[in-house]
Design an enzyme around this catalytic site. Sequence first.
Site, short mmCIF file in Angstrom:
data_model
loop_
_atom_site.label_atom_id
_atom_site.label_comp_id
_atom_site.label_asym_id
_atom_site.label_seq_id
_atom_site.Cartn_x
_atom_site.Cartn_y
_atom_site.Cartn_z
N TYR A 9 10.37 27.27 -28.94
CA TYR A 9 10.21 27.59 -30.35
C TYR A 9 8.93 28.38 -30.64
O TYR A 9 8.74 28.84 -31.77
CB TYR A 9 10.16 26.30 -31.18
CG TYR A 9 11.41 25.47 -31.12
CD1 TYR A 9 12.58 25.88 -31.76
CD2 TYR A 9 11.44 24.26 -30.42
CE1 TYR A 9 13.74 25.11 -31.70
CE2 TYR A 9 12.59 23.49 -30.36
CZ TYR A 9 13.73 23.92 -30.99
OH TYR A 9 14.87 23.15 -30.93
N ASN A 12 12.17 22.72 -45.25
CA ASN A 12 12.22 21.30 -44.93
C ASN A 12 10.87 20.72 -44.53
O ASN A 12 10.58 19.56 -44.80
CB ASN A 12 13.23 21.05 -43.81
CG ASN A 12 14.67 21.24 -44.26
OD1 ASN A 12 14.98 21.03 -45.44
ND2 ASN A 12 15.53 21.63 -43.35
N ASP A 19 5.81 29.54 -42.79
CA ASP A 19 6.64 30.73 -42.95
C ASP A 19 7.31 30.71 -44.31
O ASP A 19 7.60 29.64 -44.86
CB ASP A 19 7.70 30.78 -41.84
CG ASP A 19 8.62 29.56 -41.87
OD1 ASP A 19 8.10 28.43 -41.77
OD2 ASP A 19 9.85 29.72 -42.01
N ASN A 61 11.21 19.28 -39.74
CA ASN A 61 11.73 18.52 -40.88
C ASN A 61 11.13 17.13 -41.01
O ASN A 61 11.43 16.42 -41.96
CB ASN A 61 13.26 18.45 -40.84
CG ASN A 61 13.78 17.72 -39.62
OD1 ASN A 61 13.06 17.46 -38.67
ND2 ASN A 61 15.06 17.39 -39.63
N TYR A 78 9.16 17.58 -35.02
CA TYR A 78 9.95 18.71 -35.48
C TYR A 78 9.65 19.00 -36.95
O TYR A 78 9.16 18.15 -37.69
CB TYR A 78 11.44 18.44 -35.25
CG TYR A 78 11.83 18.62 -33.81
CD1 TYR A 78 12.04 19.89 -33.28
CD2 TYR A 78 11.92 17.51 -32.96
CE1 TYR A 78 12.35 20.06 -31.94
CE2 TYR A 78 12.23 17.67 -31.62
CZ TYR A 78 12.44 18.95 -31.11
OH TYR A 78 12.74 19.12 -29.78
#
Length: 206
Positions: free
Chosen positions: A18, A130, A109, A84, A82
């Site tokens: 990622y 999220n 972002d 979220n 992560y």
Amino acid sequence: MSDGPWLVVGLGNPGAQYAGNRHNVGQMVLDELARRAGATFASRGGGLLGRRPQAATADARLGTLPGGAPGPRVVLAKPTTYMNVSGGPVAALARYHDVPVERVVVVHDELDIPFADVRLKRGGGEGGHNGLRDTSKALGSKDYVRVRVGVGRPPGRQDPADFVLKDFSAPERKDLPWLVDRAADAVEAVVLAGLEAAQLRFHTRA
């Protein structure tokens, strides 16, 4: 301003797969801030964030005050959860370092801003992001500062969720260092001069 520390958080997803995604630009900015400050990230866990580390953090001074003194103390943080579920580590760090919500800065972002633009605001909605939604829930407030790093809208009918989980395009990568540098400048401006002064600087086109 208070003499207490700031908490500056870069949102993203963990793992090498990622690292270059648009969704991880906030963590790219945190890496630049750490580089400028000569700081090194270390994982934090144990009594602070539970048994497993949930954030990589670094203590730093950002920028330079008039007269040449080091800038304000900040805790730089990259959640290792992560996106979220970013809120838990952010709230735990804010509690541990006794940072009020108005001194929490989240770098993320932003689809609704053109690529290479940087915008700043305090509070407001999360726009379907999220990571922001979970952060607001965990902090119990939306009144933290957001440094919004523009990644633009997806082309055609591409799903925005897929778009942010892809790496920047080749043309974008040419300008990415400039964008990361500008966003890092915006963070420094917030902690050195305050949000309104930073907005005036970064929302005004030359």
